[in-house]
Design a protein around this motif. Structure first.
Motif, mmCIF file in Angstrom:
data_model
loop_
_atom_site.group_PDB
_atom_site.id
_atom_site.type_symbol
_atom_site.label_atom_id
_atom_site.label_comp_id
_atom_site.label_asym_id
_atom_site.label_seq_id
_atom_site.Cartn_x
_atom_site.Cartn_y
_atom_site.Cartn_z
ATOM 1 N N ARG A 39 16.632 -5.174 13.808
ATOM 2 C CA ARG A 39 15.253 -5.214 13.426
ATOM 3 C C ARG A 39 14.962 -5.020 11.923
ATOM 4 N N ASN A 40 14.074 -5.798 11.385
ATOM 5 C CA ASN A 40 13.892 -5.821 10.019
ATOM 6 C C ASN A 40 13.163 -4.533 9.432
ATOM 7 N N ARG A 41 13.502 -3.957 8.682
ATOM 8 C CA ARG A 41 12.996 -2.524 8.223
ATOM 9 C C ARG A 41 11.779 -2.588 7.723
ATOM 10 N N LYS A 42 11.437 -3.896 7.104
ATOM 11 C CA LYS A 42 10.313 -4.244 6.542
ATOM 12 C C LYS A 42 9.869 -3.352 5.322
ATOM 13 N N ALA A 43 10.939 -3.162 4.499
ATOM 14 C CA ALA A 43 10.759 -2.438 3.256
ATOM 15 C C ALA A 43 10.506 -3.206 2.120
ATOM 16 N N ASP A 44 10.457 -4.432 2.071
ATOM 17 C CA ASP A 44 10.510 -5.527 0.990
ATOM 18 C C ASP A 44 8.980 -5.517 0.422
ATOM 19 N N GLN A 45 9.029 -5.510 -0.800
ATOM 20 C CA GLN A 45 7.671 -5.408 -1.815
ATOM 21 C C GLN A 45 6.902 -6.564 -1.691
ATOM 22 N N PHE A 46 7.557 -7.598 -1.420
ATOM 23 C CA PHE A 46 6.854 -9.046 -1.488
ATOM 24 C C PHE A 46 6.501 -9.640 -0.189
ATOM 25 N N GLY A 47 7.286 -9.287 0.951
ATOM 26 C CA GLY A 47 7.020 -9.939 2.267
ATOM 27 C C GLY A 47 8.026 -9.407 3.513
ATOM 28 N N ASN A 48 7.110 -8.937 4.595
ATOM 29 C CA ASN A 48 7.749 -8.427 5.702
ATOM 30 C C ASN A 48 7.557 -9.286 7.083
ATOM 31 N N ASP A 49 7.339 -10.362 6.956
ATOM 32 C CA ASP A 49 7.205 -11.212 7.857
ATOM 33 C C ASP A 49 8.276 -11.222 8.985
ATOM 34 N N ILE A 50 9.395 -11.350 8.576
ATOM 35 C CA ILE A 50 10.552 -11.193 9.564
ATOM 36 C C ILE A 50 10.454 -9.992 10.448
ATOM 37 N N ASP A 51 10.898 -10.200 11.920
ATOM 38 C CA ASP A 51 11.074 -9.206 12.705
ATOM 39 C C ASP A 51 12.508 -8.762 13.097
ATOM 40 N N VAL A 52 13.216 -9.773 13.085
ATOM 41 C CA VAL A 52 14.649 -9.712 13.754
ATOM 42 C C VAL A 52 15.630 -10.466 12.857
ATOM 43 N N VAL A 53 16.708 -9.998 12.615
ATOM 44 C CA VAL A 53 17.787 -10.773 11.863
ATOM 45 C C VAL A 53 18.881 -10.941 12.526
ATOM 46 N N VAL A 54 19.779 -11.848 12.579
ATOM 47 C CA VAL A 54 20.908 -12.110 13.140
ATOM 48 C C VAL A 54 21.888 -12.666 11.995
ATOM 49 N N TYR A 55 22.895 -11.798 11.942
ATOM 50 C CA TYR A 55 23.965 -11.950 10.533
ATOM 51 C C TYR A 55 25.313 -12.261 11.349
ATOM 52 N N GLY A 56 25.768 -13.275 11.212
ATOM 53 C CA GLY A 56 27.396 -13.319 11.625
ATOM 54 C C GLY A 56 28.093 -13.987 10.655
ATOM 55 N N GLU A 57 29.556 -13.904 10.698
ATOM 56 C CA GLU A 57 30.638 -14.262 9.845
ATOM 57 C C GLU A 57 31.683 -14.837 10.693
ATOM 58 N N PHE A 58 31.862 -15.949 10.338
ATOM 59 C CA PHE A 58 32.946 -16.741 11.070
ATOM 60 C C PHE A 58 34.044 -17.556 10.035
ATOM 61 N N ASP A 59 35.270 -17.437 10.812
ATOM 62 C CA ASP A 59 36.483 -17.770 9.978
ATOM 63 C C ASP A 59 36.225 -19.351 9.363
ATOM 64 N N ASN A 60 35.762 -20.233 10.216
ATOM 65 C CA ASN A 60 35.507 -21.782 9.792
ATOM 66 C C ASN A 60 34.472 -22.217 10.691
ATOM 67 N N GLU A 61 34.152 -23.427 10.262
ATOM 68 C CA GLU A 61 33.116 -24.306 11.042
ATOM 69 C C GLU A 61 33.496 -24.476 12.788
ATOM 70 N N THR A 62 34.925 -24.527 12.734
ATOM 71 C CA THR A 62 35.201 -24.484 14.307
ATOM 72 C C THR A 62 34.853 -23.191 15.276
ATOM 73 N N GLU A 63 34.932 -22.215 14.631
ATOM 74 C CA GLU A 63 34.489 -20.916 15.118
ATOM 75 C C GLU A 63 33.090 -20.926 15.317
ATOM 76 N N LEU A 64 32.384 -21.106 14.306
ATOM 77 C CA LEU A 64 31.011 -21.089 14.285
ATOM 78 C C LEU A 64 30.479 -22.305 15.505
ATOM 79 N N ALA A 65 31.000 -23.464 15.380
ATOM 80 C CA ALA A 65 30.660 -24.428 16.717
ATOM 81 C C ALA A 65 30.964 -23.843 18.084
ATOM 82 N N ALA A 66 32.026 -23.316 18.099
ATOM 83 C CA ALA A 66 32.309 -22.684 19.425
ATOM 84 C C ALA A 66 31.601 -21.394 19.889
#
Length: 119
Positions: A39-66
Motif C-alpha cells: 500500500r502506498n504510504r502517501k507521504a510524497d509532497q507532490f502527489g499521492n494518487d497511487i494506492d498500491v505498488v507491485v515491485y518485482g525483480e526477475f533474472d531475465n526477460e524469460t522469467e518475467l514472461a513466465a
C-alpha cells in the motif's frame, strides 16, 4: 536483472485491501527473484494518487514472461482489474537501462558511464 514496477489506483478507496489481497496471489509465483505488494504510504509532497505498488525483480526477460503467463497471474488480474481505476507499468534491465545505482555511501555512476574530463 529486470525490474518490474506496477502502480495502481483504486476506483473506490474502500476496496484497496481487497485489491491488495488479489494482487498478493502474485507472490506465490516462483519466477520472481523478489516480489512485493504494498500500500502506498502517501507521504510524497507532490502527489499521492497511487494506492498500491507491485515491485518485482526477475533474472531475465524469460522469467518475467513466465511470471506473466502463470495461471496465478491471470487469476490476480481477474480479481484486481474490476477494482482498479488506473494501472501504470514500467520494466527495465538494471544492467543496461539504469543510469545510476545506489551505493552505501550515496549515488554513483554506473560502469557504463565514463567521464572523459578526468573527474
Amino acid at each position: 536483472m529486470i525490474r518490474h514496477i506496477v502502480l495502481f489506483t483504486a476506483k473506490d478507496k474502500a476496496h484497496i485491501d481487497q485489491m491488495i489481497e488479489g494482487l498478493s496471489l502474485l507472490t506465490r509465483i516462483s519466477h520472481a527473484r523478489r516480489l512485493e505488494i504494498a500500500r502506498n504510504r502517501k507521504a510524497d509532497q507532490f502527489g499521492n494518487d497511487i494506492d498500491v505498488v507491485v515491485y518485482g525483480e526477475f533474472d531475465n526477460e524469460t522469467e518475467l514472461a513466465a511470471y506473466k503467463a502463470h495461471e496465478l497471474y491471470q487469476e490476480s488480474i481477474r480479481r484486481a482489474r474490476p477494482l482498479r481505476e488506473l494501472r501504470l507499468a514500467a520494466d527495465y534491465d538494471v544492467s543496461t537501462d539504469a543510469r545510476f545505482v545506489s551505493a552505501a555511501c550515496g549515488v554513483q555512476l554506473s560502469p557504463r558511464i565514463v567521464s572523459t574530463d578526468g573527474a
